[in-house]
Design a protein around this motif. Sequence first.
Motif, PDB file in Angstrom:
ATOM      1  N   PRO A 128      -8.167  -6.697   2.788  1.00  0.00           N
ATOM      2  CA  PRO A 128      -8.590  -5.351   2.373  1.00  0.00           C
ATOM      3  C   PRO A 128      -7.408  -4.426   2.068  1.00  0.00           C
ATOM      4  O   PRO A 128      -7.467  -3.641   1.114  1.00  0.00           O
ATOM      5  CB  PRO A 128      -9.362  -4.833   3.598  1.00  0.00           C
ATOM      6  CG  PRO A 128      -9.742  -6.045   4.369  1.00  0.00           C
ATOM      7  CD  PRO A 128      -8.726  -7.097   4.074  1.00  0.00           C
TER       8      PRO A 128
ATOM      9  N   LEU B 254      -4.994   1.142  -5.925  1.00  0.00           N
ATOM     10  CA  LEU B 254      -4.179   2.357  -6.034  1.00  0.00           C
ATOM     11  C   LEU B 254      -3.079   2.197  -7.079  1.00  0.00           C
ATOM     12  O   LEU B 254      -2.761   3.115  -7.827  1.00  0.00           O
ATOM     13  CB  LEU B 254      -3.528   2.663  -4.690  1.00  0.00           C
ATOM     14  CG  LEU B 254      -4.278   3.600  -3.765  1.00  0.00           C
ATOM     15  CD1 LEU B 254      -3.516   3.763  -2.477  1.00  0.00           C
ATOM     16  CD2 LEU B 254      -4.429   4.961  -4.441  1.00  0.00           C
TER      17      LEU B 254
ATOM     18  N   ALA C 212      -6.805  -2.708  -1.554  1.00  0.00           N
ATOM     19  CA  ALA C 212      -6.667  -1.254  -1.675  1.00  0.00           C
ATOM     20  C   ALA C 212      -5.360  -0.906  -2.370  1.00  0.00           C
ATOM     21  O   ALA C 212      -5.301  -0.017  -3.237  1.00  0.00           O
ATOM     22  CB  ALA C 212      -6.719  -0.615  -0.292  1.00  0.00           C
TER      23      ALA C 212
ATOM     24  N   LEU D 280       0.844  -1.190   0.000  1.00  0.00           N
ATOM     25  CA  LEU D 280       0.000   0.000   0.000  1.00  0.00           C
ATOM     26  C   LEU D 280       0.886   1.249   0.000  1.00  0.00           C
ATOM     27  O   LEU D 280       0.624   2.215  -0.723  1.00  0.00           O
ATOM     28  CB  LEU D 280      -0.912  -0.020   1.230  1.00  0.00           C
ATOM     29  CG  LEU D 280      -1.960   1.083   1.324  1.00  0.00           C
ATOM     30  CD1 LEU D 280      -2.923   1.013   0.154  1.00  0.00           C
ATOM     31  CD2 LEU D 280      -2.736   0.982   2.630  1.00  0.00           C
TER      32      LEU D 280
ATOM     33  N   THR E  14       0.855   4.093  -2.959  1.00  0.00           N
ATOM     34  CA  THR E  14       0.536   5.508  -2.787  1.00  0.00           C
ATOM     35  C   THR E  14       1.594   6.379  -3.457  1.00  0.00           C
ATOM     36  O   THR E  14       1.386   7.562  -3.666  1.00  0.00           O
ATOM     37  CB  THR E  14       0.460   5.908  -1.306  1.00  0.00           C
ATOM     38  OG1 THR E  14       1.677   5.524  -0.675  1.00  0.00           O
ATOM     39  CG2 THR E  14      -0.695   5.265  -0.605  1.00  0.00           C
TER      40      THR E  14
END
Lengths: 328, 521
Positions: free
Chosen positions: B480, B488, B484, B154, B158
Amino acid sequence: MIITRRSTLALGLAAGLGLTMGLANNATAGWEPKKPVQFVVMAGKGGGADKAVRLMQAIIAKDKLSNVPFTPINKPGGTGAEALIHLKGKKGDNHTIMFTLNSFYTTPLRQPALGVNIEEFTPIMRMAEDTFCLWVHSDRKDINSVDDFVKAAKAKGKGWIMAGTGKASEDNLLTDFLNSAYGLEMKYVPYKGGGKVAKELAGKNADSTVNNPSEQLGFYEAGTTKPLACFTPERIALFKDSPTFKELGQDFVYFMQRTVVGAPGMDPEAVKYYQDLFNKVFTSEAWQTYRKKKALQGDALSGDALMAYWKNERDVHKAMLMKMGAIK
Amino acid sequence: MGEIINLLLDGFTIAFQPLNLGLILIGCTIGLFIGAMPGLGSVNGVAILLPLTFLVPPTGAIMFLAAIYYGAMYGGAISSIMLGIPGASTAVATTFDGRPLAKQGMADKALTAAAVASFVGGTISVVLFTFFAPPLAHVALVFGAPEEFSLMMLAFATFVGLGGDDIWKTLFSIAIGLVLAAVGLDIVSGEPRLVFGGITGFMHGINFLVLAIGIYGIGEMLWTIEEHTKAGGKSMLSEATITWQRTVANLKELLGTWKTALMGSFLGYFVGILPAAGATPGSLMAYGIGKQISAKPDDFGKGAVDGVVAPEAANNAASTGSMLPMLTLGIPGSPTTAILLGGMVIWGLEPGPRLFTDHKEFVWGLIASLYAANFFAVILNILFIPAFIWVLKLPFTILAPIIFILCLIGGYAPTQDLHDVWLMLLFGIVGYLMRKLDYPLAPAVLAIVLGPLAEPALRQSLLISSGDMSIFFTRPYSGPIMIAALILLFLPVLQILIRRIRGSRQSPASSDDTPGSEWQG
């Protein structure tokens, strides 16, 4: 002149702090450290070795045993290989010492390419011998003895996760012992440091561990994990209800050294300084309390006696590693 | 709830005793300076101060050490903004926009933003800490290797858009960072990797600070020297002034960044409580998300105030968050917290799951002291801004050698190995050249920070699952997060696809429309 004053200003804090410390009195004859002593930890943060070093650092500072600070630095890489190479490279350095464990024997045996011969290092003092127990999560109500454990682990086969502190580390040796003694196929997963390992069990990301009591004690006291049996000659006072593997018919006792070792070729006067210093640490109330609380065993050992102990332990580990097929 | 407030009030009566309050104030001041100087922020600074704490009672001593830790988190932004050198990995993201702001003569704005954002992040996280410590400690506990890896994915995701438009150059930069992160001893097998035939200095891997200080500190200086020479030897490191009007205007402008500050605070806190992560991934992720949610994402990296606010709110929130695993699991998140631990153990305050029940007074005193420390730190920080600005006004010829020395100390301190200093100088030159060729540098730094966290987690997970990738998707927390991360990650690709489709349907002139409205049409 102006430039000097300004740069002094910029680094003024550092100098000021250094001065306040430097004035601490410890005026004995003989060698004394002239700069902060680097105290290498051969393992990760939060493990048994790390906790002990942080405590010794605090004892040295509190009882003003030294005129300089001892600064711990963790070098856990490659089951201690990183630390061993670092110390080896500090040949003749009087300001680098290391807190070591049994990977002190196993890592050089497993990786001859490192070119580390432990006989070159300077023995300073063995502060304790740590013990090991077999731990499971307290929620495993079905597991209350080693027999239960064997049954559960057998049922899960290769899916049983044993978390430990590195490849061919103490934990790995004990896992191999359990696997061969009880005909299990537990999978060994290495983590960085015993604190992390203890946490993995408490968080149920592992099925069992062979942590030191000091690493599991917090969770044990909170009722999260429980010891099934210990690898000691006699029962540990803290865990009276947990038998030893010896009692269970396995002729297996295993200790881990908690020893301060110096860089190769350290000056004899410096060696004497550190031996005196760690003798004071050893006899201090704080260390003795810690030993009692953490179920540490083994007396202080230094000089030639320590070197002889190392050589003997290395032979023992060599035989163990050969038996498990890690070395030829 | 009522009980917690009672306990907290008890804590305040302890923290507000004159001696303790004084210790917190002194600790914050020392921390601010330690944090502001790259290299000093390392273990040595706090180690030297440890003996001082034995002069006072244990609770005061720990408050003092915690205040240093806290102050240092504020101070870390200062060298990032003024000199472009992150003093600690937590302050890397602050350089991305803090430094450009300083170069445009708005150092005061960046410093104010950092101080206020730190205060917001710190305060929100202490409140969260006060009310949700035990349940969150449980989350930290069940967070295993698969969750850690998903979180790292993650963090990477980002950052995908961070490098600007040239996606290939960004990927190249990430790859360089990952390769550098792989150097050293492999944690799983224990074998040395990429050590150039066994050069000892590579065995411990490449510390992130060596790369970051090399690229940002040395590289930036080379860049400035070039500009300095072009300008005929008259340029300053950056133009800087400070007046009351400017300060008021700055504070007003900061009001507009409240969304970013809130996002950074919550994100930082939750990432901070995870024992593996700590404040660095937290601040980097906050920066990445801050850019994605921003109305003007193109300003990021060129001096956006939001780009300072997001990571600063996050790293302070995370520093409070990371106290949680330290206190409840005994796993320190940074060298400084490790020393805090040593100080606690000698006073019989054993960190662990029972600390909160066995030593209530201590724990709540410490929590209350964090409120106080936060308050002192922001006041001190803002009061010191004029002094920092004054330093920036020094001629470059005087500042440059000082910065250079700070860089060397910063490169040497983490591993205390001269090998790293040479490596850092080399990275400085390479970084300078990469910058000349317009390669983005931030992704490389991100990769070297996150790589060593992601790799063991990936391998441990796959060991556990016997090589089955589904482990990342089937676990309640990991699933999750991973999904995610993937969304992204592929968002930019989708956007490009959408733009292509639109481009073929309409004239390029309308390409500024949002993709959504396009589909409605």
